[in-house]
Write a protein that holds these residues in place. Structure first.
Motif, PDB file in Angstrom:
ATOM      1  N   UNK A 196     -46.648 -68.939   5.181  1.00 29.37           N
ATOM      2  CA  UNK A 196     -47.589 -67.967   4.651  1.00 29.37           C
ATOM      3  C   UNK A 196     -48.360 -67.329   5.794  1.00 29.37           C
ATOM      4  N   UNK A 197     -48.360 -66.018   5.847  1.00 32.26           N
ATOM      5  CA  UNK A 197     -49.013 -65.299   6.949  1.00 32.26           C
ATOM      6  C   UNK A 197     -50.499 -65.181   6.695  1.00 32.26           C
ATOM      7  N   UNK A 198     -51.178 -66.339   6.651  1.00 29.44           N
ATOM      8  CA  UNK A 198     -52.609 -66.329   6.409  1.00 29.44           C
ATOM      9  C   UNK A 198     -53.358 -66.372   7.731  1.00 29.44           C
ATOM     10  N   UNK A 247     -51.738 -85.473   1.931  1.00 31.31           N
ATOM     11  CA  UNK A 247     -52.277 -85.545   3.282  1.00 31.31           C
ATOM     12  C   UNK A 247     -51.206 -85.255   4.329  1.00 31.31           C
ATOM     13  N   UNK A 248     -49.972 -85.645   4.044  1.00 27.40           N
ATOM     14  CA  UNK A 248     -48.881 -85.422   4.998  1.00 27.40           C
ATOM     15  C   UNK A 248     -48.528 -83.953   5.132  1.00 27.40           C
ATOM     16  N   UNK A 249     -48.803 -83.172   4.113  1.00 30.35           N
ATOM     17  CA  UNK A 249     -48.504 -81.743   4.171  1.00 30.35           C
ATOM     18  C   UNK A 249     -48.689 -81.077   2.833  1.00 30.35           C
ATOM     19  N   UNK A 250     -49.334 -79.945   2.823  1.00 28.87           N
ATOM     20  CA  UNK A 250     -49.545 -79.208   1.584  1.00 28.87           C
ATOM     21  C   UNK A 250     -49.835 -77.752   1.927  1.00 28.87           C
ATOM     22  N   UNK A 251     -49.735 -76.898   0.931  1.00 30.49           N
ATOM     23  CA  UNK A 251     -50.115 -75.503   1.142  1.00 30.49           C
ATOM     24  C   UNK A 251     -51.608 -75.457   1.443  1.00 30.49           C
ATOM     25  N   UNK A 275     -38.668 -75.939  -8.668  1.00 29.77           N
ATOM     26  CA  UNK A 275     -38.191 -76.652  -7.487  1.00 29.77           C
ATOM     27  C   UNK A 275     -39.261 -77.434  -6.765  1.00 29.77           C
ATOM     28  N   UNK A 276     -40.537 -77.178  -7.086  1.00 24.18           N
ATOM     29  CA  UNK A 276     -41.640 -77.917  -6.495  1.00 24.18           C
ATOM     30  C   UNK A 276     -41.796 -77.765  -4.997  1.00 24.18           C
ATOM     31  N   UNK A 277     -42.583 -78.669  -4.442  1.00 21.28           N
ATOM     32  CA  UNK A 277     -42.906 -78.610  -3.014  1.00 21.28           C
ATOM     33  C   UNK A 277     -41.670 -78.767  -2.143  1.00 21.28           C
ATOM     34  N   UNK A 278     -40.720 -79.609  -2.580  1.00 20.41           N
ATOM     35  CA  UNK A 278     -39.524 -79.856  -1.770  1.00 20.41           C
ATOM     36  C   UNK A 278     -38.726 -78.583  -1.551  1.00 20.41           C
ATOM     37  N   UNK A 279     -38.719 -77.700  -2.549  1.00 21.27           N
ATOM     38  CA  UNK A 279     -37.996 -76.436  -2.399  1.00 21.27           C
ATOM     39  C   UNK A 279     -38.806 -75.425  -1.606  1.00 21.27           C
ATOM     40  N   UNK A 280     -40.131 -75.541  -1.714  1.00 20.40           N
ATOM     41  CA  UNK A 280     -41.006 -74.552  -1.091  1.00 20.40           C
ATOM     42  C   UNK A 280     -41.234 -74.837   0.392  1.00 20.40           C
ATOM     43  N   UNK A 281     -41.281 -76.118   0.751  1.00 16.63           N
ATOM     44  CA  UNK A 281     -41.699 -76.504   2.097  1.00 16.63           C
ATOM     45  C   UNK A 281     -40.941 -75.785   3.217  1.00 16.63           C
ATOM     46  N   UNK A 335     -43.459 -82.579  -6.966  1.00 17.40           N
ATOM     47  CA  UNK A 335     -42.410 -82.846  -5.989  1.00 17.40           C
ATOM     48  C   UNK A 335     -41.202 -81.931  -6.189  1.00 17.40           C
ATOM     49  N   UNK A 336     -40.668 -81.924  -7.414  1.00 14.54           N
ATOM     50  CA  UNK A 336     -39.425 -81.210  -7.666  1.00 14.54           C
ATOM     51  C   UNK A 336     -39.530 -80.182  -8.791  1.00 14.54           C
ATOM     52  N   UNK A 337     -40.715 -80.000  -9.344  1.00 14.06           N
ATOM     53  CA  UNK A 337     -40.879 -78.953 -10.347  1.00 14.06           C
ATOM     54  C   UNK A 337     -40.768 -79.412 -11.784  1.00 14.06           C
TER      55      UNK A 337
END
Length: 260
Positions: free
Chosen positions: A101-103, A32-36, A90-96, A65-67
């Motif tokens: 994303x240019x959606x 809920x705090x943040x996701x793709x 690396x999970x979400x922490x690496x991706x955030x 979280x970390x892959x």
């Protein structure tokens, strides 16, 4: 079968394909705090449904979280017969930090419709009753403008509901030929078989829709698939006019092949 670990760059390239099913397996508050915006929250409540009602050909990309935990989940999906399973390195922490994303932004009209119908605007593949997505509901209503806006925004085309039907099934039910054409151009599977083995071609034959039958045949619908009871599309015909469409097409195809 084996899952594959992918980098952030590879994941972003994969998500250019609208068919990829993106799963976020972090806890609910983190989600809920943040996701793709295309990610479905994977939890104990919906895991079984996703495994059962998602076509095995749908590519599945999972992040945690970390892959680390996502690797085990990717293996689980692979064990259940999914042919393309991926874990994000690396999970979400690496991706955030790179979440840009240019959606396409959703229109106010679509957001209002989603909220009114209890769909999450931040999750394009959010499920409602009967595992129905917003795209399926819009197609069932024959709302081509909003349905195609969802497709352009990245809604997954290969998802199915609890009965095994995809958005194309609902579009055929609505009788909206322009919407059906657009979904087919976007790559929605035409020969998806539901829990009874029925296809959209069989549906059109049952609903006595000769124009729709002709459209589906011209788009490559398989006429030889059978239901669990062994019935083919021609057995579903409720009138001579739809049966003639099918027979006429089948008799024309060999001639066309010989001419080629």
């Amino acid at each position: 079968m084996k899952w594959t670990q992918v980098s952030i760059e590879e994941a972003e390239q994969m998500l250019e394909n609208h068919d990829v099913l993106l799963l976020d397996m972090r806890d609910h508050l983190s989600y809920l705090a943040g996701h793709h915006r295309r990610a479905i929250h994977l939890n104990d409540m919906n895991l079984k449904a996703l495994l059962k009602h998602t076509a095995r050909s749908v590519p599945v990309l999972i992040y945690c979280y970390h892959g680390h935990r996502s690797q085990d989940m990717a293996q689980l999906f692979s064990d259940f017969g999914f042919t393309s399973c991926y874990s994000l390195k690396g999970g979400y922490e690496a991706w955030y930090p790179e979440f840009c994303m240019a959606e396409r932004e959703l229109s106010d009209e679509l957001i209002e419709w989603q909220l009114w119908n209890h769909f999450d605007p931040e999750n394009l593949d959010h499920r409602a009753d009967n595992n129905e997505t917003a795209l399926m509901r819009l197609c069932r209503e024959g709302n081509a403008d909003l349905a195609l806006e969802l497709v352009e925004a990245g809604a997954t085309l290969q998802l199915i509901n609890e009965d095994g039907n995809n958005a194309l099934w609902m579009a055929v039910q609505s009788g909206n030929e322009l919407l059906v054409e657009a979904l087919l151009r976007a790559g929605t599977p035409i020969d998806q078989q539901n829990d009874n083995g029925a296809t959209v071609l069989m549906l059109a034959m049952t609903m006595d829709m000769p124009v729709m039958v002709r459209l589906l045949l011209a788009s490559g619908a398989n006429t030889e698939l059978t239901t669990v009871d062994g019935f083919r599309a021609e057995d579903a015909a409720v009138s001579k006019r739809v049966l003639n469409q099918l027979k006429g097409w089948n008799s024309y195809q060999p001639q066309q092949s010989r001419a080629a």
